[in-house]
Structure formats: structure tokens, C-alpha cells
Design a protein around this motif. Sequence first.
Motif, PDB file in Angstrom:
ATOM      1  N   PRO A 149       0.944  -1.558  -0.195  1.00  0.00           N
ATOM      2  CA  PRO A 149       0.087   0.289  -0.355  1.00  0.00           C
ATOM      3  C   PRO A 149       1.023   1.263  -0.174  1.00  0.00           C
ATOM      4  O   PRO A 149       0.242   2.587  -0.490  1.00  0.00           O
ATOM      5  N   MET A 150       2.150   1.135   0.301  1.00  0.00           N
ATOM      6  CA  MET A 150       2.848   2.209   0.649  1.00  0.00           C
ATOM      7  C   MET A 150       3.301   2.699  -1.316  1.00  0.00           C
ATOM      8  O   MET A 150       4.320   3.520  -0.770  1.00  0.00           O
ATOM      9  N   PHE A 151       3.726   1.506  -1.796  1.00  0.00           N
ATOM     10  CA  PHE A 151       3.973   2.048  -3.285  1.00  0.00           C
ATOM     11  C   PHE A 151       3.144   2.941  -4.110  1.00  0.00           C
ATOM     12  O   PHE A 151       2.121   1.891  -4.600  1.00  0.00           O
ATOM     13  N   MET A 152       3.362   3.667  -4.600  1.00  0.00           N
ATOM     14  CA  MET A 152       3.010   4.638  -4.884  1.00  0.00           C
ATOM     15  C   MET A 152       2.814   4.697  -6.347  1.00  0.00           C
ATOM     16  O   MET A 152       2.541   5.655  -7.293  1.00  0.00           O
ATOM     17  N   SER A 153       3.900   4.617  -7.252  1.00  0.00           N
ATOM     18  CA  SER A 153       4.100   4.185  -8.934  1.00  0.00           C
ATOM     19  C   SER A 153       3.785   3.770  -9.553  1.00  0.00           C
ATOM     20  O   SER A 153       2.279   3.249  -9.104  1.00  0.00           O
ATOM     21  N   GLN A 154       3.609   3.748 -10.627  1.00  0.00           N
ATOM     22  CA  GLN A 154       2.578   2.129 -11.786  1.00  0.00           C
ATOM     23  C   GLN A 154       2.646   0.817 -10.900  1.00  0.00           C
ATOM     24  O   GLN A 154       4.185   0.615 -11.013  1.00  0.00           O
ATOM     25  N   LYS A 155       1.253   0.105 -10.971  1.00  0.00           N
ATOM     26  CA  LYS A 155       2.137  -0.776 -10.635  1.00  0.00           C
ATOM     27  C   LYS A 155       2.042  -2.006 -11.790  1.00  0.00           C
ATOM     28  O   LYS A 155       1.328  -1.295 -12.971  1.00  0.00           O
ATOM     29  N   TYR A 156       2.348  -3.235 -12.010  1.00  0.00           N
ATOM     30  CA  TYR A 156       2.474  -4.010 -12.436  1.00  0.00           C
ATOM     31  C   TYR A 156       1.849  -5.305 -12.617  1.00  0.00           C
ATOM     32  O   TYR A 156       1.659  -5.893 -11.238  1.00  0.00           O
ATOM     33  N   GLU A 157       1.705  -6.027 -13.480  1.00  0.00           N
ATOM     34  CA  GLU A 157       1.033  -7.126 -13.526  1.00  0.00           C
ATOM     35  C   GLU A 157       1.591  -8.333 -14.059  1.00  0.00           C
ATOM     36  O   GLU A 157       2.306  -8.630 -14.935  1.00  0.00           O
ATOM     37  N   LEU A 158       1.129  -9.426 -13.907  1.00  0.00           N
ATOM     38  CA  LEU A 158       1.772 -10.674 -14.116  1.00  0.00           C
ATOM     39  C   LEU A 158       1.932 -10.826 -16.451  1.00  0.00           C
ATOM     40  O   LEU A 158       1.231 -10.855 -16.365  1.00  0.00           O
ATOM     41  N   GLY A 159       3.259 -10.932 -16.701  1.00  0.00           N
ATOM     42  CA  GLY A 159       3.103 -10.776 -18.530  1.00  0.00           C
ATOM     43  C   GLY A 159       3.137 -12.333 -18.985  1.00  0.00           C
ATOM     44  O   GLY A 159       3.730 -12.897 -17.468  1.00  0.00           O
ATOM     45  N   ALA A 160       2.642 -12.446 -20.055  1.00  0.00           N
ATOM     46  CA  ALA A 160       2.368 -13.795 -20.553  1.00  0.00           C
ATOM     47  C   ALA A 160       3.918 -14.351 -20.836  1.00  0.00           C
ATOM     48  O   ALA A 160       3.973 -15.542 -20.973  1.00  0.00           O
ATOM     49  N   ALA A 161       4.634 -13.314 -20.869  1.00  0.00           N
ATOM     50  CA  ALA A 161       6.597 -13.962 -20.992  1.00  0.00           C
ATOM     51  C   ALA A 161       6.923 -15.026 -19.193  1.00  0.00           C
ATOM     52  O   ALA A 161       7.307 -15.899 -19.526  1.00  0.00           O
ATOM     53  N   LEU A 162       6.270 -14.636 -18.605  1.00  0.00           N
ATOM     54  CA  LEU A 162       6.581 -15.370 -17.048  1.00  0.00           C
ATOM     55  C   LEU A 162       6.202 -16.454 -17.112  1.00  0.00           C
ATOM     56  O   LEU A 162       6.874 -17.588 -16.865  1.00  0.00           O
ATOM     57  N   PHE A 163       5.006 -16.415 -17.836  1.00  0.00           N
ATOM     58  CA  PHE A 163       4.188 -18.266 -18.052  1.00  0.00           C
ATOM     59  C   PHE A 163       4.888 -18.982 -19.427  1.00  0.00           C
ATOM     60  O   PHE A 163       4.702 -20.322 -18.693  1.00  0.00           O
ATOM     61  N   ILE A 164       5.049 -18.354 -20.212  1.00  0.00           N
ATOM     62  CA  ILE A 164       6.140 -19.423 -21.067  1.00  0.00           C
ATOM     63  C   ILE A 164       7.897 -19.270 -19.814  1.00  0.00           C
ATOM     64  O   ILE A 164       8.131 -20.572 -20.735  1.00  0.00           O
ATOM     65  N   GLY A 165       7.988 -18.864 -19.482  1.00  0.00           N
ATOM     66  CA  GLY A 165       9.060 -18.889 -19.045  1.00  0.00           C
ATOM     67  C   GLY A 165       8.773 -20.068 -17.909  1.00  0.00           C
ATOM     68  O   GLY A 165      10.165 -21.345 -18.077  1.00  0.00           O
ATOM     69  N   TRP A 166       7.601 -20.102 -16.945  1.00  0.00           N
ATOM     70  CA  TRP A 166       7.862 -20.930 -16.194  1.00  0.00           C
ATOM     71  C   TRP A 166       7.583 -22.751 -17.116  1.00  0.00           C
ATOM     72  O   TRP A 166       7.401 -23.595 -16.319  1.00  0.00           O
ATOM     73  N   ALA A 167       6.629 -22.224 -18.513  1.00  0.00           N
ATOM     74  CA  ALA A 167       6.612 -23.726 -18.866  1.00  0.00           C
ATOM     75  C   ALA A 167       7.607 -24.199 -19.378  1.00  0.00           C
ATOM     76  O   ALA A 167       7.507 -25.408 -19.395  1.00  0.00           O
ATOM     77  N   GLY A 168       8.691 -23.566 -20.528  1.00  0.00           N
ATOM     78  CA  GLY A 168       9.543 -24.044 -20.838  1.00  0.00           C
ATOM     79  C   GLY A 168      10.699 -24.826 -19.542  1.00  0.00           C
ATOM     80  O   GLY A 168      11.305 -25.677 -19.493  1.00  0.00           O
ATOM     81  N   GLY A 169      10.658 -23.915 -18.579  1.00  0.00           N
ATOM     82  CA  GLY A 169      11.354 -24.369 -16.955  1.00  0.00           C
ATOM     83  C   GLY A 169      10.848 -26.025 -16.996  1.00  0.00           C
ATOM     84  O   GLY A 169      11.694 -26.568 -16.502  1.00  0.00           O
TER      85      GLY A 169
END
Length: 241
Positions: A149-169
Motif C-alpha cells: 500500500p505504500m508503493f505509489m508508482s505505476q503498478k504492474y501485473e504478470l505478463g505472458a512471458a513469465l508463464f511461457i518461461g515457467w512452462a519452458g522450465g
Amino acid sequence: MSSMFQEIIAFVLATSGWILESSTVSMTDWKVSSDDGSVITSSSFFANLWKHCVTDSTGITNCKDFPSMLALDGYIQACRGLMITAIFLGFFGSVFALVGMKCTKIGGSEKNKARIACFAGIEFILSGVCSLSACSLYAHRITTQFFDPMFMSQKYELGAALFIGWAGGILCILGGSVFCFSVADSFSRSHSKANYIYRQTASHSHITAYTRGQAKPVNERPAADNSSSSRMQHFDKNVYV
């Protein structure tokens, strides 16, 4: 299932995972901007390990590379190193797998090919572990900032690249494990076959020794004939008469 088919399945799984890992590094959507709490969104932000980009409402995308590697956050540098290591391990694992597989004609004897295939399986497993670690570290940083809650900058969500990297691993780990299990299975089969050949040879030599009339145990020898021994003694006494 024979070990050859197991090695083919392992090679397909592991190389597919390595291809996914390699494609993950160049993808731009490791993290995407979140629309949580915003009513009107005029632009979207996304970033990866090398640059961050922004797309406005007209569809124009502008990207900017990170200015300095030394000025980056530590987690980005760690993710870069892990992903590069995963790609190199997967590449050399693919080369060693081609040499060590039974369906290829290179690599020397069957024992040497089995060792090379086992080494390839270990490299694939390490490659998968590096890819999973990099994607998990990056995702942990995104989720930490999102729920802070103290982080006031732009917030992000998980991108598709992370799921592809997990699948590859995961595919690399599965393929490497199947490689190691197939090599262990071939070693156990060769050991049992060697024991069977040794037992057959030993039993054959035992039978041959008896058929050739060689020495038998004392308890199996026939008892001496008393009548023949007495005739021999009588013959010895009158031999000079």
C-alpha cells in the motif's frame, strides 16, 4: 517402453522447453501495467529485462532501453544472468543429447553414450531450474509492489512471458529427468544381462567338467572293490615265482 523411445520423448520435451526459454528472453511483456483503480486508461506500460515500453491510445508504441546495466535493480541483473545461463545450458544439453542418444551413430560405445546422455539430462534440469528461478524472482517483485500500500508508482501485473518461461522450465526439467531415468534403466538392464551370462557360463562349465570325467568330490567317488584289491595282493606275492 524401450530406453530409445524414452530418450526421443525426453529430447522433444527438453528442446521444446529450451525453445520456450529462448523466446521468453526477447519478449517484451514480462510485466504489463495494471488497470486496477483507474477509470480512464490512456496508455499502457510494459517492460522486460532489457527495456520498458509505452503504448498510447492511438496505438503508437515507444520503447526505451535501460540506460546502464550497473544502474539496474539487483533482481533484474539476477534474472538476466539466470536466463542467459538457462539458454546456454539448454543449448549444450541439446548437443550432448544428440550425441548420447541411442538412435544416433556418434558418441562411441554404448557405455559412453549413456554417460553423455545422463550429462545432457543434468544440464536440461539445471536449465529448467534457472528459468523457473528467474521468472519466479521477477514475479515476486511484481506481486510485492502490487500489494504494497505504500508503493505509489505505476503498478504492474504478470505478463505472458513469465508463464511461457515457467512452462519452458518445467518441460526442461521433465525432459532431463526422463533422460536420467532412461540411462539408469539401460544400466540396470545391462547389469542384469551380464549376471545372467555369467551364471549360464558357470553352470555350463560345471556340467562340462563332469562329462569329461575330471575329479569328483570324495563323497561321490565309488567305493573300492575288496575282491579286486585281494587279487592284486595275491598277484604281488607270486610275481617272481
